[in-house]
Scaffold this active site. Structure first.
Site, PDB file in Angstrom:
ATOM      1  NE  ARG A   1      36.916 -18.972  12.754  1.00 36.30           N
ATOM      2  CZ  ARG A   1      38.126 -18.571  12.401  1.00 36.30           C
ATOM      3  NH1 ARG A   1      39.177 -19.058  12.998  1.00 36.30           N
ATOM      4  NH2 ARG A   1      38.311 -17.657  11.458  1.00 36.30           N
ATOM      5  CB  THR A   2      31.068 -21.425   9.283  1.00 40.57           C
ATOM      6  OG1 THR A   2      31.126 -20.387  10.254  1.00 40.57           O
ATOM      7  CG2 THR A   2      29.641 -21.934   9.178  1.00 40.57           C
TER       8      THR A   2
ATOM      9  CE  LYS B   1      29.502 -22.150 -16.107  1.00 39.50           C
ATOM     10  NZ  LYS B   1      29.175 -23.556 -16.405  1.00 39.50           N
TER      11      LYS B   1
ATOM     12  NE  ARG C   1      29.468 -18.008   6.154  1.00 36.95           N
ATOM     13  CZ  ARG C   1      30.396 -17.823   7.097  1.00 36.95           C
ATOM     14  NH1 ARG C   1      31.596 -17.378   6.755  1.00 36.95           N
ATOM     15  NH2 ARG C   1      30.133 -18.081   8.356  1.00 36.95           N
TER      16      ARG C   1
ATOM     17  CG  HIS D   1      26.740 -17.192  11.615  1.00 35.55           C
ATOM     18  ND1 HIS D   1      26.593 -18.562  11.411  1.00 35.55           N
ATOM     19  CD2 HIS D   1      28.059 -16.936  11.434  1.00 35.55           C
ATOM     20  CE1 HIS D   1      27.781 -19.086  11.128  1.00 35.55           C
ATOM     21  NE2 HIS D   1      28.686 -18.107  11.122  1.00 35.55           N
TER      22      HIS D   1
HETATM   23  C1  NCD Z   1      31.708 -14.872  11.610  1.00 32.07           C
HETATM   24  C2  NCD Z   1      30.849 -14.722  10.378  1.00 32.07           C
HETATM   25  O1  NCD Z   1      31.142 -15.289   9.313  1.00 32.07           O
HETATM   26  O2  NCD Z   1      29.829 -14.040  10.505  1.00 32.07           O
HETATM   27  N1  NCD Z   1      32.647 -15.908  11.532  1.00 32.07           N
HETATM   28  C3  NCD Z   1      32.253 -17.177  11.798  1.00 32.07           C
HETATM   29  O3  NCD Z   1      31.384 -17.724  11.173  1.00 32.07           O
HETATM   30  N2  NCD Z   1      32.851 -17.800  12.814  1.00 32.07           N
HETATM   31  C4  NCD Z   1      32.259 -13.610  12.117  1.00 32.07           C
HETATM   32  C5  NCD Z   1      33.021 -12.725  11.165  1.00 32.07           C
HETATM   33  O4  NCD Z   1      33.202 -13.010  10.000  1.00 32.07           O
HETATM   34  O5  NCD Z   1      33.462 -11.688  11.660  1.00 32.07           O
END
Ligand code: NCD
Length: 310
Positions: free
Chosen positions: A56-57, A85, A106, A134
């Site tokens: 999703r993100t 590397k 991320r 997040h």
């Molecule tokens: C979450 C995350 O990556 O922290 N997912 C997200 O970004 N929608 C929640 C998860 O991974 O459980």
């Protein structure tokens, strides 16, 4: 004229409540008038640097940029970047900023986005750092709550599952403590309680907070039930994960005594903590929540590209 300051989004607390409000209003406007925004980021590029898995993100960031008329580049796993590397985040950022106007990062290490921002001449967005924060999921969550319940004030929010490693939980709490009248109900196994610094944030915010070890007892008082997955990848010991993973499972009978307007949210992915039967239940909002994630990221990209000046 002074050049507006370069802004990043590392922590939800980087945004004032007024700025959050501006983003939510812009997100609403994009939903109402999408055609007005289709060239808003034309010729701009978003880099998505994902050192950890995401559906999703990453995809909502990419869809957001494409719907604004911009383009995207990046990588979706550590293995397909020079990180394998041995390249540092700082060097990667110094390089990628030559190719992109804005970066969503991320990373499994808490604090990596801070390091990235320190070396960046373009806006850096934290798309999740380890078990820490997040903030863009929180913007998604706030948009969902506001659109579905009409307010962010005076709400009782139940957070259930892995409150220790769940970064979406930490950022959502950090945001909600700032809205008047928020009450928290925390439901987790003892081993997965929210970290002390998060509990301290609730205390400092002066919010009511109750911890519970059963879902059934608390569901009737909630306006929002925010479910989370037990974060397997953050455990040092698989046996402990296996012991804790099914501590709380939401099913339809547990919703029987919920308030009529209560909403069930989940950042997703879901594993076993929520029955698929809940999907058809009128309280369920997690798929529309995923949709709002695209619109609020469109708003965020626009604001950061304009350095909040536009
Ligand atoms: C979450 C995350 O990556 O922290 N997912 C997200 O970004 N929608 C929640 C998860 O991974 O459980």
């Amino acid at each position: 004229m002074a050049v507006p300051e370069l802004r990043h989004l590392i922590d939800i607390k980087d945004l004032s409540l007024d700025e959050i409000d501006t983003l939510l209003a812009l997100g609403d406007d994009i939903i109402a008038r999408p055609a007005d925004y289709q060239d808003a980021a034309k010729r701009k590029k978003l880099a998505t640097l994902f050192y950890e898995p995401s559906t999703r993100t990453r995809l909502s960031f990419e869809a957001a940029m494409l719907e604004l008329g911009g383009s995207v580049l990046g990588f979706s796993s550590q293995d397909s970047s020079s990180a394998t590397k041995g390249e540092s985040v700082a060097d990667t950022i110094r390089t990628v900023q030559c190719y992109a106007d804005i970066i969503a990062l991320r990373h499994p290490k808490e604090g990596a986005p801070v390091v990235a921002a320190r070396h960046a001449a373009v806006p850096v967005i934290n798309a999740g750092d380890g078990g820490h924060n997040h903030p863009t999921q929180t913007l998604t969550d706030l948009m969902t709550i506001r659109r579905e319940l009409g307010t962010l004030e005076g709400l009782t929010i139940g957070l259930c599952g892995d409150l220790k490693f769940g970064r979406t939980v930490h950022s959502l709490i950090a945001a909600m403590v700032r809205y008047p009248g928020t009450r928290f109900v925390l439901v987790s196994p003892r081993e997965l309680r929210a970290p002390d610094y998060v509990l301290e944030e609730i205390r400092r915010g002066g919010c009511a907070c109750e911890e519970s070890h059963t879902m059934e007892a608390v569901v009737p008082v909630l306006d929002v039930l925010y479910m989370t997955r037990v974060q397997r990848e953050r455990f040092f010991n698989e046996a402990v994960y296996v012991r804790l993973k099914d501590s709380f499972i939401l099913d339809v009978p547990k919703l029987a005594h919920a308030k009529k307007d209560m909403i069930v949210m989940h950042p997703l992915p879901r594993v076993n903590e929520m029955s698929v039967r809940v999907d058809e239940n009128p309280h369920a909002r997690y798929f529309v929540q995923a949709l709002y994630g695209k619109y609020i990221r469109m708003a965020l990209i626009l604001k950061l590209l304009g350095r909040w000046g536009a």
